[in-house]
Write an enzyme that holds these catalytic residues in place. Sequence first.
Site, PDB file in Angstrom:
ATOM      1  CG  ASN A  11       7.106  55.204  73.610  1.00  0.00           C
ATOM      2  OD1 ASN A  11       8.142  55.423  74.259  1.00  0.00           O
ATOM      3  ND2 ASN A  11       7.113  54.918  72.321  1.00  0.00           N
ATOM      4  NE  ARG A  97       9.655  51.409  72.641  1.00  0.00           N
ATOM      5  CZ  ARG A  97       9.751  51.706  71.378  1.00  0.00           C
ATOM      6  NH1 ARG A  97       8.880  52.518  70.824  1.00  0.00           N
ATOM      7  NH2 ARG A  97      10.705  51.201  70.627  1.00  0.00           N
ATOM      8  NE  ARG A 245      18.987  57.174  67.639  1.00  0.00           N
ATOM      9  CZ  ARG A 245      18.086  56.265  68.000  1.00  0.00           C
ATOM     10  NH1 ARG A 245      18.471  55.081  68.427  1.00  0.00           N
ATOM     11  NH2 ARG A 245      16.798  56.530  67.937  1.00  0.00           N
ATOM     12  CD  GLU A 383       7.643  49.789  68.296  1.00  0.00           C
ATOM     13  OE1 GLU A 383       7.055  50.675  67.626  1.00  0.00           O
ATOM     14  OE2 GLU A 383       8.845  49.835  68.549  1.00  0.00           O
TER      15      GLU A 383
END
Length: 420
Positions: A11, A97, A245, A383
């Site tokens: 990742n 990923r 964010r 994940e």
Amino acid sequence: MSRYESCLVLNAGSSSLKFSVLRRVEATDDLQQVLSGQIAGIGTDATFEAKDANRRVVAERRWNAEDSQRRGALLEYLLAWLGQALPEDRIVAAGHRVVHGGRAFSRPVRVTPAVLSALEALVPLAPLHQPHNLAPMRALAASHPDLPQIACFDTAFHADLPWVASSYALPQELADEGVQRYGFHGLSYEYVSQHLAALRPELANQRIVICHLGNGSSLAAVHAGRGVDTTMGFTALDGVPMGTRCGAIDPGVLLYLMREKGMGAAELEDLLYRRSGLLGVSGLSNDMRALQESSDPAAQRAVELFCFRVAKEVAALAGSMGGIDALVFTAGIGENSPGVRAAVCERLRWMGVAIDDYANSRRALEISADDSILPVFVLPTNEEKMIALHTLAVLAAGAPHGREADEGLTCSTARTPATC
Ligand code: ADP
């Protein structure tokens, strides 16, 4: 001779390369994580840390500024180290990923030069993530051409969103060029929804809202295991506020900033991606734990705003499905913050949500109270495991004479339930 077949999961971000090695457990056909870690500070002051299955640090290293910039050499270091650390394992594939699969990739795919070019074309859709996701693929293809590589996409889970959920009310020509809602965190949603279905089969065909609350946060509406709506859109900026964010914002604010403050794209990008969210509101930190531990009113406001917006989105997604049969919390905040879970659920009391404080404080699997109309769960996401399952499944599908084909992994590239 290698005793185990293993999958390397990568990742890659702008300054970090996270890795995991998952080993196939023959007896159960399950996957077990044997090592994980990351190279952080790439480009400036790179450090390496690896942990074993018990989260014990088993290796550390540091590089000087010059060597920290040599991304290819850092990746090679990792591979060489893994070879030494796991002498009984044969890495049969690398699973990556990849944040954006666009419209073209709705399931994991073997990386070929053509696939790499197609993924490269998606860089404008995810300029902060996609180039970094692709870099190790290219490096591995050059240095280890025989190692199969599989790309797994954060967008894929949402590929079948109904058009009303995937569309913006913009002129059709923009939609035609790909300006639409894609959604992200799909590997997490896939893992969590399959895991829930395995634990509670009666929920497998029901309507679930999953709150993936981490540094990056989003929510998804999942009906019978399929994504039907989600809070992130064209980019991973939309939806609930995150660490740095802003989440959903009136586009009029951007016009104001451009017109009145003369802000350009780079400045706006910096503001919206790196200086907003929990950090922007609190002025203190992007870290939920730090904010919850702080008595500063600005920290408390940031937490409250976050919980308000998450609760609002749970209700909105329930609306998208015409109802809701279970609520799930996952990822760093969702799994570890009883306070956030309690505050979100308190705002959903009108929907029949009631949590058991003791179960919530102990992070039980099911944290809803006996009289709650809606069951509420906390499920750790994984994940890496989802990527490894997909990677081995793609490998098996493409290797009809290999052992993998005979063993029949429980996770296929199509969306069949996996035992994760
Ligand atoms: P990423 O999106 O980078 O994968 P994670 O899923 O690891 O992020 O989540 C990181 C977030 O989880 C941080 O805001 C961190 O403060 C929060 N977190 C981790 N542990 C706790 C805790 N015990 N209480 C509150 N927040 C926590």
